[in-house]
Design an enzyme around this catalytic site. Structure first.
Site, short mmCIF file in Angstrom:
data_model
loop_
_atom_site.label_atom_id
_atom_site.label_comp_id
_atom_site.label_asym_id
_atom_site.label_seq_id
_atom_site.Cartn_x
_atom_site.Cartn_y
_atom_site.Cartn_z
N LYS A 31 0.80 -1.24 0.00
CA LYS A 31 0.00 0.00 0.00
C LYS A 31 0.83 1.28 0.00
O LYS A 31 0.37 2.34 0.43
CB LYS A 31 -0.98 0.01 1.20
CG LYS A 31 -1.97 -1.11 1.14
CD LYS A 31 -2.86 -1.01 -0.07
CE LYS A 31 -3.31 -2.37 -0.53
NZ LYS A 31 -3.81 -2.35 -1.90
N HIS A 73 7.03 -7.24 -2.54
CA HIS A 73 6.89 -6.58 -1.23
C HIS A 73 7.91 -7.17 -0.25
O HIS A 73 7.82 -6.90 0.95
CB HIS A 73 5.51 -6.85 -0.63
CG HIS A 73 4.36 -6.13 -1.26
ND1 HIS A 73 4.41 -4.82 -1.67
CD2 HIS A 73 3.08 -6.54 -1.51
CE1 HIS A 73 3.23 -4.47 -2.15
NE2 HIS A 73 2.41 -5.49 -2.07
N SER A 88 -4.93 2.67 4.01
CA SER A 88 -5.15 2.03 2.71
C SER A 88 -5.25 0.51 2.90
O SER A 88 -6.14 -0.15 2.34
CB SER A 88 -3.99 2.40 1.78
OG SER A 88 -4.14 1.79 0.53
S1 PPS Z 1 -0.55 -3.15 -3.06
O1 PPS Z 1 -1.80 -3.96 -3.09
O2 PPS Z 1 0.13 -3.29 -1.78
O3 PPS Z 1 0.34 -3.44 -4.18
O4 PPS Z 1 -1.07 -1.63 -3.15
P1 PPS Z 1 -0.23 -0.39 -3.68
O5 PPS Z 1 -0.31 -0.35 -5.15
O6 PPS Z 1 1.11 -0.37 -3.04
O7 PPS Z 1 -1.04 0.84 -3.07
C1 PPS Z 1 -2.38 1.11 -3.41
C2 PPS Z 1 -2.61 2.58 -3.06
O8 PPS Z 1 -1.99 3.39 -4.09
C3 PPS Z 1 -2.98 4.26 -4.62
N1 PPS Z 1 -2.70 4.54 -6.05
C4 PPS Z 1 -2.54 5.79 -6.53
N2 PPS Z 1 -2.56 6.98 -5.94
C5 PPS Z 1 -2.40 8.09 -6.73
N3 PPS Z 1 -2.24 8.03 -8.06
C6 PPS Z 1 -2.22 6.84 -8.71
N4 PPS Z 1 -2.06 6.81 -10.03
C7 PPS Z 1 -2.35 5.65 -7.94
N5 PPS Z 1 -2.39 4.33 -8.23
C8 PPS Z 1 -2.60 3.67 -7.06
C9 PPS Z 1 -4.29 3.49 -4.43
O9 PPS Z 1 -5.40 4.32 -4.59
C10 PPS Z 1 -4.08 2.96 -3.01
O10 PPS Z 1 -4.17 4.01 -2.05
P2 PPS Z 1 -5.52 4.39 -1.27
O11 PPS Z 1 -5.09 5.35 -0.20
O12 PPS Z 1 -6.08 3.14 -0.70
O13 PPS Z 1 -6.41 5.04 -2.27
#
Ligand code: PPS
Length: 284
Positions: free
Chosen positions: A43, A98, A128
Protein backbone atom coordinates in the site's frame (compact mmCIF):
# COMPACT_ATOMS: atom_id res chain seq x y z
CA UNK A 1 -6.79 -17.48 9.72
CA UNK A 2 -4.14 -19.94 8.58
CA UNK A 3 -0.78 -18.48 7.58
CA UNK A 4 2.70 -19.46 6.52
CA UNK A 5 5.80 -18.02 8.14
CA UNK A 6 9.22 -17.62 6.57
CA UNK A 7 12.10 -15.87 8.35
CA UNK A 8 9.77 -13.84 10.55
CA UNK A 9 7.40 -12.86 7.73
CA UNK A 10 3.85 -14.13 7.79
CA UNK A 11 1.70 -14.47 4.71
CA UNK A 12 -1.85 -15.76 4.47
CA UNK A 13 -2.35 -19.29 3.19
CA UNK A 14 -3.21 -19.01 -0.49
CA UNK A 15 -2.18 -21.26 -3.34
CA UNK A 16 0.24 -18.66 -4.73
CA UNK A 17 2.42 -18.35 -1.59
CA UNK A 18 4.68 -21.08 -0.25
CA UNK A 19 7.74 -21.40 1.94
CA UNK A 20 9.49 -23.23 -0.92
CA UNK A 21 8.92 -20.30 -3.30
CA UNK A 22 10.16 -17.79 -0.73
CA UNK A 23 13.26 -19.85 -0.05
CA UNK A 24 13.92 -20.25 -3.79
CA UNK A 25 13.50 -16.50 -4.39
CA UNK A 26 15.84 -15.62 -1.56
CA UNK A 27 18.57 -18.15 -2.25
CA UNK A 28 18.45 -19.26 -5.86
CA UNK A 29 16.68 -16.69 -8.01
CA UNK A 30 19.22 -14.91 -10.21
CA UNK A 31 18.72 -11.20 -10.71
CA UNK A 32 20.26 -10.10 -14.00
CA UNK A 33 22.14 -6.84 -14.52
CA UNK A 34 19.38 -5.37 -16.71
CA UNK A 35 16.52 -6.20 -14.33
CA UNK A 36 14.55 -3.42 -12.67
CA UNK A 37 12.67 -4.32 -9.49
CA UNK A 38 9.97 -2.26 -7.78
CA UNK A 39 10.08 -2.85 -4.04
CA UNK A 40 7.50 -1.61 -1.56
CA UNK A 41 5.85 -2.35 1.73
CA UNK A 42 2.18 -3.02 0.81
CA UNK A 43 0.00 0.00 0.00
CA UNK A 44 2.92 2.34 -0.55
CA UNK A 45 2.26 3.07 -4.24
CA UNK A 46 3.38 -0.19 -5.83
CA UNK A 47 0.86 -0.17 -8.67
CA UNK A 48 1.43 3.49 -9.36
CA UNK A 49 5.16 2.91 -9.69
CA UNK A 50 4.54 -0.16 -11.86
CA UNK A 51 2.36 1.86 -14.23
CA UNK A 52 4.98 4.60 -14.42
CA UNK A 53 7.74 2.07 -15.16
CA UNK A 54 5.66 0.18 -17.71
CA UNK A 55 4.98 3.44 -19.53
CA UNK A 56 8.61 4.56 -19.37
CA UNK A 57 9.64 1.13 -20.64
CA UNK A 58 7.50 1.68 -23.76
CA UNK A 59 8.56 5.32 -24.27
CA UNK A 60 5.18 6.60 -23.09
CA UNK A 61 3.12 4.34 -25.39
CA UNK A 62 0.06 3.29 -23.32
CA UNK A 63 -0.91 0.23 -25.40
CA UNK A 64 0.95 -2.21 -23.13
CA UNK A 65 -0.73 -0.97 -19.93
CA UNK A 66 -4.07 -0.96 -21.74
CA UNK A 67 -3.84 -4.53 -22.98
CA UNK A 68 -2.12 -6.72 -20.38
CA UNK A 69 -2.92 -7.11 -16.67
CA UNK A 70 -0.32 -5.47 -14.47
CA UNK A 71 0.73 -8.78 -12.88
CA UNK A 72 1.67 -10.13 -16.31
CA UNK A 73 3.59 -7.02 -17.29
CA UNK A 74 5.58 -6.99 -14.08
CA UNK A 75 5.62 -10.37 -12.32
CA UNK A 76 5.59 -10.68 -8.54
CA UNK A 77 8.65 -12.53 -7.30
CA UNK A 78 7.13 -14.08 -4.18
CA UNK A 79 4.04 -15.34 -5.96
CA UNK A 80 4.40 -18.84 -7.44
CA UNK A 81 2.77 -17.89 -10.76
CA UNK A 82 4.66 -14.58 -10.88
CA UNK A 83 7.93 -16.37 -10.29
CA UNK A 84 7.21 -18.73 -13.20
CA UNK A 85 6.66 -15.71 -15.46
CA UNK A 86 9.81 -14.00 -14.19
CA UNK A 87 11.83 -17.13 -14.99
CA UNK A 88 10.29 -17.30 -18.45
CA UNK A 89 10.63 -13.62 -19.46
CA UNK A 90 13.73 -12.58 -21.39
CA UNK A 91 15.85 -9.75 -19.98
CA UNK A 92 15.54 -6.87 -19.42
CA UNK A 93 12.79 -7.78 -16.93
CA UNK A 94 10.56 -5.55 -14.87
CA UNK A 95 9.79 -7.30 -11.59
CA UNK A 96 8.01 -6.44 -8.38
CA UNK A 97 7.92 -7.51 -4.76
CA UNK A 98 6.89 -6.58 -1.23
CA UNK A 99 9.71 -8.68 0.22
CA UNK A 100 11.78 -7.26 3.05
CA UNK A 101 15.49 -6.99 2.32
CA UNK A 102 16.45 -10.09 4.31
CA UNK A 103 14.34 -12.29 1.99
CA UNK A 104 15.14 -10.45 -1.26
CA UNK A 105 17.25 -12.45 -3.78
CA UNK A 106 20.79 -12.67 -2.46
CA UNK A 107 21.98 -12.44 -6.07
CA UNK A 108 21.17 -8.71 -5.88
CA UNK A 109 24.37 -8.13 -3.93
CA UNK A 110 26.52 -9.20 -6.85
CA UNK A 111 24.41 -7.80 -9.68
CA UNK A 112 23.79 -4.38 -11.24
CA UNK A 113 20.01 -4.95 -11.21
CA UNK A 114 18.22 -1.73 -10.27
CA UNK A 115 15.79 -1.41 -7.38
CA UNK A 116 13.24 1.37 -7.00
CA UNK A 117 12.02 1.48 -3.41
CA UNK A 118 8.81 3.49 -2.94
CA UNK A 119 7.67 4.53 0.53
CA UNK A 120 4.57 6.30 1.76
CA UNK A 121 3.47 7.98 4.97
CA UNK A 122 2.86 4.91 7.16
CA UNK A 123 -0.38 6.36 8.51
CA UNK A 124 -1.75 6.42 4.96
CA UNK A 125 -0.34 2.93 4.38
CA UNK A 126 -2.24 1.76 7.46
CA UNK A 127 -5.54 3.25 6.28
CA UNK A 128 -5.15 2.03 2.71
CA UNK A 129 -4.34 -1.47 3.97
CA UNK A 130 -7.24 -1.40 6.41
CA UNK A 131 -9.70 -0.78 3.60
CA UNK A 132 -8.06 -3.21 1.20
CA UNK A 133 -8.10 -6.03 3.77
CA UNK A 134 -11.90 -5.82 3.88
CA UNK A 135 -11.91 -7.28 0.38
CA UNK A 136 -9.20 -9.90 0.85
CA UNK A 137 -10.88 -13.24 1.38
CA UNK A 138 -7.75 -14.89 2.81
CA UNK A 139 -7.57 -12.30 5.61
CA UNK A 140 -9.77 -11.92 8.65
CA UNK A 141 -12.06 -8.91 8.66
CA UNK A 142 -9.82 -6.05 9.87
CA UNK A 143 -12.32 -5.09 12.60
CA UNK A 144 -12.01 -1.61 14.09
CA UNK A 145 -9.22 0.78 13.04
CA UNK A 146 -7.76 0.92 16.56
CA UNK A 147 -7.14 -2.83 16.73
CA UNK A 148 -5.86 -2.94 13.17
CA UNK A 149 -3.46 -0.09 13.98
CA UNK A 150 -2.03 -2.09 16.89
CA UNK A 151 -1.46 -5.07 14.59
CA UNK A 152 0.27 -2.71 12.14
CA UNK A 153 2.45 -1.10 14.81
CA UNK A 154 3.44 -4.53 16.15
CA UNK A 155 4.31 -5.83 12.69
CA UNK A 156 1.65 -8.53 12.84
CA UNK A 157 0.32 -8.04 9.31
CA UNK A 158 1.51 -9.70 6.08
CA UNK A 159 5.11 -8.76 5.23
CA UNK A 160 5.76 -7.82 8.86
CA UNK A 161 6.69 -4.48 10.34
CA UNK A 162 6.68 -1.33 8.20
CA UNK A 163 9.57 -0.02 10.33
CA UNK A 164 11.69 -3.14 9.78
CA UNK A 165 10.90 -3.13 6.07
CA UNK A 166 11.97 0.48 5.59
CA UNK A 167 15.02 0.24 7.83
CA UNK A 168 16.06 -3.06 6.27
CA UNK A 169 16.04 -1.57 2.79
CA UNK A 170 17.69 1.65 3.91
CA UNK A 171 20.86 -0.24 4.65
CA UNK A 172 21.33 -0.34 0.86
CA UNK A 173 20.76 3.40 0.36
CA UNK A 174 24.29 4.30 -0.68
CA UNK A 175 24.42 1.77 -3.50
CA UNK A 176 24.21 3.32 -6.96
CA UNK A 177 21.67 0.73 -8.13
CA UNK A 178 18.93 1.61 -5.62
CA UNK A 179 16.62 4.60 -5.82
CA UNK A 180 14.32 5.77 -3.03
CA UNK A 181 11.21 7.81 -3.77
CA UNK A 182 8.02 8.55 -1.86
CA UNK A 183 4.37 8.39 -2.81
CA UNK A 184 4.16 11.98 -1.61
CA UNK A 185 6.85 13.09 -4.08
CA UNK A 186 4.90 11.41 -6.89
CA UNK A 187 1.81 13.31 -5.72
CA UNK A 188 3.62 16.60 -5.44
CA UNK A 189 5.29 16.61 -8.84
CA UNK A 190 4.70 13.55 -10.99
CA UNK A 191 6.48 14.95 -14.03
CA UNK A 192 9.66 15.75 -12.13
CA UNK A 193 9.47 12.32 -10.41
CA UNK A 194 9.19 10.62 -13.81
CA UNK A 195 12.23 12.57 -15.02
CA UNK A 196 14.22 11.49 -11.95
CA UNK A 197 13.19 7.85 -12.48
CA UNK A 198 14.22 8.05 -16.15
CA UNK A 199 17.57 9.46 -15.12
CA UNK A 200 18.11 6.61 -12.66
CA UNK A 201 17.19 4.07 -15.33
CA UNK A 202 19.31 5.75 -17.99
CA UNK A 203 16.20 6.15 -20.18
CA UNK A 204 15.92 9.21 -22.37
CA UNK A 205 12.34 10.20 -23.08
CA UNK A 206 11.39 13.36 -24.93
CA UNK A 207 8.97 15.89 -23.48
CA UNK A 208 5.94 14.43 -25.28
CA UNK A 209 6.75 10.90 -24.12
CA UNK A 210 7.09 12.10 -20.53
CA UNK A 211 3.74 13.88 -20.82
CA UNK A 212 2.20 10.61 -21.94
CA UNK A 213 3.67 8.76 -18.93
CA UNK A 214 2.29 11.43 -16.60
CA UNK A 215 -1.14 11.40 -18.22
CA UNK A 216 -1.52 7.63 -18.37
CA UNK A 217 -0.25 7.04 -14.84
CA UNK A 218 -2.80 9.44 -13.35
CA UNK A 219 -5.17 8.08 -10.73
CA UNK A 220 -8.19 8.55 -12.98
CA UNK A 221 -6.66 6.83 -16.01
CA UNK A 222 -5.56 3.91 -13.86
CA UNK A 223 -8.91 3.69 -12.10
CA UNK A 224 -10.64 3.38 -15.47
CA UNK A 225 -8.17 0.86 -16.89
CA UNK A 226 -9.27 -2.68 -16.07
CA UNK A 227 -5.72 -3.92 -16.75
CA UNK A 228 -4.47 -1.75 -13.89
CA UNK A 229 -7.35 -1.24 -11.46
CA UNK A 230 -7.36 -4.79 -10.05
CA UNK A 231 -10.93 -5.50 -11.18
CA UNK A 232 -9.61 -8.57 -13.06
CA UNK A 233 -8.18 -10.01 -9.84
CA UNK A 234 -10.12 -13.25 -9.29
CA UNK A 235 -13.22 -13.20 -7.08
CA UNK A 236 -11.87 -16.34 -5.40
CA UNK A 237 -9.36 -14.15 -3.60
CA UNK A 238 -11.00 -10.75 -3.46
CA UNK A 239 -14.49 -9.46 -2.81
CA UNK A 240 -14.64 -6.46 -5.12
CA UNK A 241 -17.80 -5.19 -3.42
CA UNK A 242 -15.88 -4.74 -0.17
CA UNK A 243 -12.51 -3.34 -1.22
CA UNK A 244 -10.84 -1.41 -4.04
CA UNK A 245 -7.23 -1.13 -5.17
CA UNK A 246 -7.82 2.32 -6.64
CA UNK A 247 -9.61 3.69 -3.57
CA UNK A 248 -8.88 7.42 -3.05
CA UNK A 249 -5.34 7.95 -4.26
CA UNK A 250 -4.62 10.90 -1.96
CA UNK A 251 -2.12 11.79 0.76
CA UNK A 252 -3.33 12.45 4.28
CA UNK A 253 -6.51 10.35 4.26
CA UNK A 254 -5.39 9.04 7.67
CA UNK A 255 -6.71 12.32 9.13
CA UNK A 256 -10.23 11.14 8.27
CA UNK A 257 -9.77 7.88 10.15
CA UNK A 258 -7.46 8.27 13.14
CA UNK A 259 -8.43 10.15 16.30
CA UNK A 260 -5.93 12.60 17.81
CA UNK A 261 -5.10 10.02 20.49
CA UNK A 262 -4.55 7.27 17.91
CA UNK A 263 -2.36 9.55 15.84
CA UNK A 264 -0.28 10.45 18.89
CA UNK A 265 0.13 6.80 19.81
CA UNK A 266 1.25 6.13 16.23
CA UNK A 267 3.76 9.01 16.39
CA UNK A 268 5.20 7.69 19.62
CA UNK A 269 5.80 4.20 18.19
CA UNK A 270 7.12 5.78 14.97
CA UNK A 271 9.64 7.88 16.86
CA UNK A 272 10.80 4.93 18.97
CA UNK A 273 11.33 2.80 15.89
CA UNK A 274 12.84 5.41 13.59
CA UNK A 275 15.30 6.87 16.10
CA UNK A 276 18.72 7.12 14.50
CA UNK A 277 17.42 6.86 10.93
CA UNK A 278 19.32 9.45 8.91
CA UNK A 279 16.84 9.93 6.06
CA UNK A 280 14.06 12.50 6.31
CA UNK A 281 10.65 12.00 4.76
CA UNK A 282 7.89 14.36 3.57
CA UNK A 283 5.72 13.34 6.55
CA UNK A 284 8.38 13.92 9.25
S1 PPS B 1 -0.55 -3.15 -3.06
O1 PPS B 1 -1.80 -3.96 -3.09
O2 PPS B 1 0.13 -3.29 -1.78
O3 PPS B 1 0.34 -3.44 -4.18
O4 PPS B 1 -1.07 -1.63 -3.15
P1 PPS B 1 -0.23 -0.39 -3.68
O5 PPS B 1 -0.31 -0.35 -5.15
O6 PPS B 1 1.11 -0.37 -3.04
O7 PPS B 1 -1.04 0.84 -3.07
C1 PPS B 1 -2.38 1.11 -3.41
C2 PPS B 1 -2.61 2.58 -3.06
O8 PPS B 1 -1.99 3.39 -4.09
C3 PPS B 1 -2.98 4.26 -4.62
N1 PPS B 1 -2.70 4.54 -6.05
C4 PPS B 1 -2.54 5.79 -6.53
N2 PPS B 1 -2.56 6.98 -5.94
C5 PPS B 1 -2.40 8.09 -6.73
N3 PPS B 1 -2.24 8.03 -8.06
C6 PPS B 1 -2.22 6.84 -8.71
N4 PPS B 1 -2.06 6.81 -10.03
C7 PPS B 1 -2.35 5.65 -7.94
N5 PPS B 1 -2.39 4.33 -8.23
C8 PPS B 1 -2.60 3.67 -7.06
C9 PPS B 1 -4.29 3.49 -4.43
O9 PPS B 1 -5.40 4.32 -4.59
C10 PPS B 1 -4.08 2.96 -3.01
O10 PPS B 1 -4.17 4.01 -2.05
P2 PPS B 1 -5.52 4.39 -1.27
O11 PPS B 1 -5.09 5.35 -0.20
O12 PPS B 1 -6.08 3.14 -0.70
O13 PPS B 1 -6.41 5.04 -2.27
Amino acid sequence: MASITYKGITLPVVDYYSVETLSYVENEFQLLDDDVVTVTYPKSGTHWMLEILNLIWRDGDPSWVQNLPVWERTPWLENTDGLKLALKYPPPRLLTTHLPFHIFPKSFLSSKAKVIYTLRNPKDVLISLYHFCKGLKMMEDPGIVEDFMESFLHGKLPYGSWFDHVKGWMVMKDRPNIFFITYEELQQDLRHSVERICQFLGKELNSQQISSVVENASFHKMKDNKMSNFSLFPDTYFDHTKGKMMRKGISGDWKNHLTVAQSERFDQVYQENMRGVSMTFPWD
